[in-house]
Design an enzyme around this catalytic site. Structure first.
Site, PDB file in Angstrom:
ATOM      1  N   HIS A   1      85.302 -92.158 -74.130  1.00 59.69           N
ATOM      2  CA  HIS A   1      85.949 -92.105 -75.436  1.00 59.69           C
ATOM      3  C   HIS A   1      86.800 -93.345 -75.614  1.00 59.69           C
ATOM      4  O   HIS A   1      87.408 -93.823 -74.669  1.00 59.69           O
ATOM      5  CB  HIS A   1      86.828 -90.848 -75.555  1.00 59.69           C
TER       6      HIS A   1
ATOM      7  N   ASP B   1      81.757 -83.810 -77.602  1.00 56.41           N
ATOM      8  CA  ASP B   1      80.339 -83.553 -77.831  1.00 56.41           C
ATOM      9  C   ASP B   1      79.598 -83.046 -76.608  1.00 56.41           C
ATOM     10  O   ASP B   1      78.448 -82.633 -76.711  1.00 56.41           O
ATOM     11  CB  ASP B   1      79.656 -84.844 -78.330  1.00 56.41           C
TER      12      ASP B   1
HETATM   13  N1  CMC Z   1      77.890 -93.903 -69.852  1.00 58.25           N
HETATM   14  C1  CMC Z   1      77.930 -94.973 -69.009  1.00 58.25           C
HETATM   15  N2  CMC Z   1      78.847 -95.950 -69.092  1.00 58.25           N
HETATM   16  C2  CMC Z   1      79.766 -95.861 -70.063  1.00 58.25           C
HETATM   17  C3  CMC Z   1      79.793 -94.787 -70.964  1.00 58.25           C
HETATM   18  C4  CMC Z   1      78.807 -93.786 -70.844  1.00 58.25           C
HETATM   19  N3  CMC Z   1      78.785 -92.740 -71.668  1.00 58.25           N
HETATM   20  N4  CMC Z   1      80.800 -94.958 -71.840  1.00 58.25           N
HETATM   21  C5  CMC Z   1      81.402 -96.114 -71.490  1.00 58.25           C
HETATM   22  N5  CMC Z   1      80.786 -96.656 -70.409  1.00 58.25           N
HETATM   23  C6  CMC Z   1      81.168 -97.887 -69.693  1.00 58.25           C
HETATM   24  C7  CMC Z   1      80.769 -99.130 -70.450  1.00 58.25           C
HETATM   25  O1  CMC Z   1      79.481 -99.557 -70.073  1.00 58.25           O
HETATM   26  C8  CMC Z   1      81.850-100.090 -70.057  1.00 58.25           C
HETATM   27  O2  CMC Z   1      81.574-100.539 -68.744  1.00 58.25           O
HETATM   28  P1  CMC Z   1      81.986-102.039 -68.290  1.00 58.25           P
HETATM   29  O3  CMC Z   1      83.479-102.087 -68.394  1.00 58.25           O
HETATM   30  O4  CMC Z   1      81.465-102.152 -66.898  1.00 58.25           O
HETATM   31  O5  CMC Z   1      81.296-102.967 -69.257  1.00 58.25           O
HETATM   32  C9  CMC Z   1      83.099 -99.220 -69.967  1.00 58.25           C
HETATM   33  O6  CMC Z   1      82.604 -97.905 -69.653  1.00 58.25           O
HETATM   34  C10 CMC Z   1      83.908 -99.165 -71.270  1.00 58.25           C
HETATM   35  O7  CMC Z   1      83.027 -98.729 -72.301  1.00 58.25           O
HETATM   36  P2  CMC Z   1      83.075 -99.277 -73.793  1.00 58.25           P
HETATM   37  O8  CMC Z   1      81.724 -99.150 -74.398  1.00 58.25           O
HETATM   38  O9  CMC Z   1      83.723-100.623 -73.823  1.00 58.25           O
HETATM   39  O10 CMC Z   1      84.079 -98.239 -74.457  1.00 58.25           O
HETATM   40  P3  CMC Z   1      84.247 -97.990 -75.982  1.00 58.25           P
HETATM   41  O11 CMC Z   1      85.620 -97.491 -76.176  1.00 58.25           O
HETATM   42  O12 CMC Z   1      83.823 -99.182 -76.774  1.00 58.25           O
HETATM   43  O13 CMC Z   1      83.172 -96.830 -76.312  1.00 58.25           O
HETATM   44  C11 CMC Z   1      82.156 -94.709 -76.545  1.00 58.25           C
HETATM   45  C12 CMC Z   1      83.475 -95.496 -76.389  1.00 58.25           C
HETATM   46  C13 CMC Z   1      82.478 -93.264 -76.901  1.00 58.25           C
HETATM   47  C14 CMC Z   1      81.334 -95.304 -77.720  1.00 58.25           C
HETATM   48  C15 CMC Z   1      81.354 -94.807 -75.231  1.00 58.25           C
HETATM   49  O14 CMC Z   1      82.097 -94.214 -74.190  1.00 58.25           O
HETATM   50  C16 CMC Z   1      79.975 -94.170 -75.336  1.00 58.25           C
HETATM   51  O15 CMC Z   1      79.021 -94.826 -75.750  1.00 58.25           O
HETATM   52  N6  CMC Z   1      79.826 -92.837 -74.963  1.00 58.25           N
HETATM   53  C17 CMC Z   1      78.579 -92.149 -75.118  1.00 58.25           C
HETATM   54  C18 CMC Z   1      78.404 -91.663 -76.559  1.00 58.25           C
HETATM   55  C19 CMC Z   1      79.326 -90.494 -76.878  1.00 58.25           C
HETATM   56  O16 CMC Z   1      79.443 -89.533 -76.141  1.00 58.25           O
HETATM   57  N7  CMC Z   1      79.958 -90.570 -78.073  1.00 58.25           N
HETATM   58  C20 CMC Z   1      80.868 -89.517 -78.567  1.00 58.25           C
HETATM   59  C21 CMC Z   1      82.306 -89.990 -78.659  1.00 58.25           C
HETATM   60  S1  CMC Z   1      83.486 -88.677 -78.900  1.00 58.25           S
HETATM   61  C22 CMC Z   1      83.140 -87.984 -80.417  1.00 58.25           C
HETATM   62  C23 CMC Z   1      82.997 -88.905 -81.562  1.00 58.25           C
HETATM   63  O17 CMC Z   1      83.679 -89.924 -81.677  1.00 58.25           O
HETATM   64  O18 CMC Z   1      82.201 -88.606 -82.426  1.00 58.25           O
END
Ligand code: CMC
Length: 428
Positions: free
Chosen positions: A307, A364
């Site tokens: 998140h 989710d």
């Molecule tokens: N699986 C594997 N690695 C992950 C995941 C994941 N679900 N989420 C983040 N990471 C890793 C990412 O690769 C990065 O690694 P590194 O630092 O080595 O490059 C690190 O964790 C930070 O991730 P980020 O993408 O920079 O974080 P963000 O704040 O931009 O993204 C997120 C947040 C929710 C989009 C992301 O965690 C994600 O894609 N999760 C899966 C989709 C999901 O469950 N979405 C629902 C969010 S909650 C409800 C809503 O908002 O609707």
């Protein structure tokens, strides 16, 4: 405002006021940055460090896993209040008195009839149309059917737009579902409560007497409350940004629905179930999928994990996880995806990749399992999220209008070609 933020560049010192929020969050107000520095901007893709507004609606502490609306803990709201009471709180700032609630509910019920011509628009969609696309289009189409309520300068018309969209949205959602299923379009029954009415419209078929299952109703009410608002997330920021151009509530919410659709946002609840099913079909090797998620060359991500703000357990996920067990037991449903989900969570939470990055299950991760147990088809999962999030979008849009926020218009750093001369096609 006793502190200041200081920025030094090329020997010059610039000072900016610091503002402290109710819960001691600190922000540096850089409104004058460009003007005083002669054009310097900040760069923050994804707005990871940028506050876009001041808000009184929701407080979220991602480190401690706290979520409060208007000061009330989400745990209390889900257990003690109804969906519409929480909606009133979020939109108007206080829990309603009996009289206020009766008026609000009555006004919403009066607006629950959709124009019959909306069926003509629905006719134009293919039966296979994704309900999020249909719901977004029909919400935007409300501007055509109710042009008066698009007056964003009139408090009265804003109130009418709010009660209208709250009344009509569950009908639109139910009709989008009926379109997919090929079943008749149901109308609201004003003798029912908001959530019960929504369930009835989705499930009633003419050949059978519809009866609400109290377990389903309770779980749905709780789930929808949990989704009501989450401060400046992607869809809410979209709603505020679109609304900042003085677009109507209907148009702004329609854009918010599109933003919610994506799998990194609301679409994750659907993606989680698909991922869990894929793991089962693949033989149930959870570690294999954990390794895929960790592999930077593989685009696969563990859906329902991580998140932007929560770097601790998402408090909503904790509530949902508890209720997933209870709902499945109450309904006598055994779902292999719940077992896989728990195993996945256990393995991920002890893996340094997820621990170091503070990746925990989000809202989710378990919601899809409950939706499925309640008989809601996967395609409708994100629509359920939208029904839940609607009061939050409304509240944020209303606050943005009340504060007369300026039109949202970020800056950019141009990295393209410098000035060059045009060449005729014969010379290229
Ligand atoms: N699986 C594997 N690695 C992950 C995941 C994941 N679900 N989420 C983040 N990471 C890793 C990412 O690769 C990065 O690694 P590194 O630092 O080595 O490059 C690190 O964790 C930070 O991730 P980020 O993408 O920079 O974080 P963000 O704040 O931009 O993204 C997120 C947040 C929710 C989009 C992301 O965690 C994600 O894609 N999760 C899966 C989709 C999901 O469950 N979405 C629902 C969010 S909650 C409800 C809503 O908002 O609707």
């Amino acid at each position: 405002m006793s502190e200041i933020g200081v920025f030094e560049f090329k020997g010059k010192r610039y000072e900016f006021p610091v503002e402290i929020g109710t819960e001691n969050e600190i922000s540096i107000d850089i409104k004058t940055l460009r003007g005083t520095t002669g054009g310097i901007i900040t760069m923050d893709p994804g707005f990871k460090n940028t506050g876009s507004c001041k808000s009184e609606i929701t407080f979220l502490d991602g480190e401690k896993g706290i979520l409060r609306h208007r000061g009330y803990a989400i745990e209390d709201l889900t257990k003690k209040a109804s969906f519409l009471e929480v909606a009133y709180l979020i939109i108007f700032g206080e829990l309603p008195t009996k009289e206020q609630f009766a008026k609000f509910e009555g006004d919403i019920k009066k607006k629950s009839l959709l124009n019959e011509e909306i069926k003509d628009i629905l006719d134009g969609f293919p039966r296979s149309a994704h309900p999020m696309g249909v719901v977004s289009s029909l919400t935007g189409a409300l501007t055509a059917f109710h042009p008066k309520y698009t007056d964003v300068h009139s408090e009265e018309e804003i109130y009418n737009a709010i009660t209208n969209i709250l009344g009509k949205f569950p009908v639109i959602a139910a009709w989008a579902h009926a379109k997919n299923e090929g079943t008749p379009f149901n109308y609201a029954d004003n003798s029912l409560g908001y959530v019960e009415n929504m369930l009835m419209m989705m499930y009633k078929i003419p050949t059978t007497k519809y009866k609400t299952n109290p377990v389903v109703l309770k779980a749905m009410e709780e789930l929808l409350i949990l989704h009501q608002d989450h401060e400046q997330n992607c869809s809410t920021s979209t709603v505020r940004l679109v609304g900042s151009s003085h677009a109507s509530l209907f148009a702004s919410v329609s854009a918010g629905i599109s933003a919610l659709w994506g799998p990194l946002h609301g679409g994750a609840n659907k993606a989680v179930i698909e991922m869990l099913e894929e793991i089962i079909e693949d033989g149930g090797d959870v570690e294999k999928f954990i390794n895929k998620a960790k592999d930077k060359k593989d685009p696969f991500r563990l859906m329902g994990f991580g998140h932007r703000v929560y770097k601790n357990f998402d408090p909503r996920a904790l509530i949902i996880k508890e209720s997933a067990d209870a709902v499945l037991a109450d309904l006598g449903v055994t779902d292999p995806t719940l077992k896989v989900a728990k195993h996945l969570e256990e393995v991920a939470l002890s893996d340094p990749y997820f621990v170091d990055r503070k990746l925990f299950p989000n809202v989710d991760f378990y919601s899809g399992i409950i939706y499925r147990a309640l008989g809601i088809p996967v395609e409708m999962f994100t629509v359920m999220f939208a029904i839940g999030r609607l009061p939050g979008w409304i509240a944020q849009w209303k606050e943005m209008r009340k504060n007369n926020e300026p039109i949202g218009r970020p800056r950019q750093l141009y990295m393209g070609a410098p000035k060059r001369d045009f060449k005729e096609v014969s010379e290229r």
